[in-house]
Write an enzyme that holds these catalytic residues in place. Structure first.
Site, PDB file in Angstrom:
ATOM      1  N   ASP A   1      -3.274   2.394  -5.739  1.00  0.00           N
ATOM      2  CA  ASP A   1      -2.135   2.395  -4.809  1.00  0.00           C
ATOM      3  C   ASP A   1      -2.043   1.134  -3.966  1.00  0.00           C
ATOM      4  O   ASP A   1      -1.464   1.171  -2.887  1.00  0.00           O
ATOM      5  CB  ASP A   1      -2.224   3.622  -3.893  1.00  0.00           C
ATOM      6  N   GLU A   2      -2.616   0.034  -4.421  1.00  0.00           N
ATOM      7  CA  GLU A   2      -2.643  -1.181  -3.612  1.00  0.00           C
ATOM      8  C   GLU A   2      -2.514  -2.414  -4.463  1.00  0.00           C
ATOM      9  O   GLU A   2      -3.057  -2.472  -5.560  1.00  0.00           O
ATOM     10  CB  GLU A   2      -3.995  -1.315  -2.905  1.00  0.00           C
TER      11      GLU A   2
ATOM     12  N   ASP B   1       0.856  -1.191   0.000  1.00  0.00           N
ATOM     13  CA  ASP B   1       0.000   0.000   0.000  1.00  0.00           C
ATOM     14  C   ASP B   1       0.892   1.242   0.000  1.00  0.00           C
ATOM     15  O   ASP B   1       1.697   1.434   0.913  1.00  0.00           O
ATOM     16  CB  ASP B   1      -0.895  -0.032   1.241  1.00  0.00           C
TER      17      ASP B   1
END
Length: 358
Positions: A108-109, A11
């Site tokens: 973003d993960e 993350d």
DNA sequence: TCTGGGGTCCTAGGACCC
DNA sequence: TCTGGGGTCCTAGGACCC
């Protein structure tokens, strides 16, 4: 002699704000807030705030107007989606270069499926790879399944690594409120509280019939498993296929007349149709979502049509739904969603539910 | 303070059929 | 005159996530 399988959850730290600071080095160390068009006079919410801004109590989802009031000297920036998409692709490429299975969850993960006898070392390697390729920092959760890996990441932030497994699940999570679980929000945590279930450990100790009675056979069992930190270990890198596309807009001025609403519906339906066509698919269901102005009321309506690739059909369906809106209320948000027939002709409902994959 | 925009999945209940 | 039980399909709405 095979090595132990692990799920890693990567993350990025304050991703959107970090991308903005990268291209504006003079903003390092300043409270940066990204949201809407960057104008606190408009109706919009915060997408991401830098850690400096978070110290003032600003967070994602907060009205931009309020955020600007809390941090008077904040740097307000507009959302630049293409820039984040580009940065995200670089991040994911750097993770794939490690030679592991990468399941992308969003900008973003990502989950990584690895086999290693030293997952912490691998996590540090992943962080280094992302940093070298993009100059962005990330945190990594290590788990024996996806649920635990995902939750572990929060304990590693920022720039850290944290391991959460069956061995330390209750030690770490047992006394925390149920809302800390991935998939439990404010409504579900309140319904659990009605049964005297406030903590993760209490949820894990609850008899299944109680949960099934409250939430139904599927969700009831799932919440029970969540309380024990159980979940899928399958990391799936197959390409994501959208089930539908929607377009929605919050109007700076509320819509008051049926004519205004109809014009807005036409526009949004047309855009959602274009997104569908761009996917090479046909529309089989149209949904209209509305948020009325005086109170926080949200309503949706659906209408079936035979699968179509005709813009007029989609607009007509959306307009028919608009005819059923409450004429006495002002509209502040409208959204139109077009659900699509899958490329192979199958029904989207036949796809593996995400719940089953967690 | 006054709540974005893009998604996913689940449940309840009515209509309809046998 | 009142009514079963099982099944499917559809609509409306809710909840959660990033």
């Amino acid at each position: 002699m095979s090595e132990t399988p692990w799920v890693l959850h990567v993350d990025l730290d304050q991703f959107i704000a970090a991308v903005e600071v990268l291209r504006r080095p003079e903003l390092v160390g300043l409270p940066v807030i990204v949201g809407g068009r960057g104008d606190p006079a408009e109706r919009a919410v915060v997408s991401t705030a830098s850690y400096e801004a978070r110290r003032y109590g600003v967070g994602s989802g907060m009205p931009l107007r309020l955020a600007a009031r809390k941090v008077p000297d904040a740097v307000l920036l507009p959302v630049d989606a293409p820039a984040y998409t580009a940065a995200s692709e670089q991040v994911m490429a750097s993770l794939r270069s490690l030679g592991v299975v990468v399941e992308v969850l969003g900008w973003d993960e990502a989950f990584l499926g690895i086999e290693s006898d030293d997952p912490e070392a691998f996590a540090r390697r992943a962080q280094a790879a992302v940093l070298k390729s993009t100059r962005l920092h990330c945190s990594v959760g290590i788990g024996d399944n996806k649920v635990r890996a995902k939750i572990a990441t929060d304990f590693g932030k920022p720039r850290g690594v944290f391991r959460l497994t069956a061995d330390n699940w209750f030690e770490v999570m047992g006394e925390l409120p149920t809302i800390e679980l991935w998939g439990v929000g404010s409504k579900v945590s309140q319904r659990l509280a009605k049964h005297g279930i406030d903590t993760v450990r209490q949820l894990a100790d609850t008899d299944e019939p109680v949960l099934v009675g409250e939430f139904g056979p599927r969700m009831g069992l799932w919440y029970g498993q969540l309380g024990r930190g159980m979940g899928s270990t399958v990391v799936d890198d197959s390409p994501w296929i959208a089930r539908g596309h929607s377009r929605e807009t919050t109007y700076q001025r509320n819509l008051t007349t049926p004519e205004e609403v109809a014009a807005a519906v036409r526009e949004l339906a047309s855009q959602a149709f274009d997104d569908t066509v761009a996917d090479g698919r046909s529309v089989f269901r149209v949904t209209l979502k509305v948020r009325y102005a005086p109170f926080f009321t949200s309503t949706k309506a659906k209408k079936l049509a035979a699968p179509t690739t005709d813009r007029g059909d989609v607009i007509a369906a959306a307009l028919a739904l608009a005819g059923r809106l409450d004429p006495e209320r002002e509209v502040r948000l409208l959204g139109v969603r077009a659900e699509m027939v899958m490329p192979d002709g199958g029904d989207p409902a036949e796809r593996t539910p995400i719940r089953g994959r967690l």
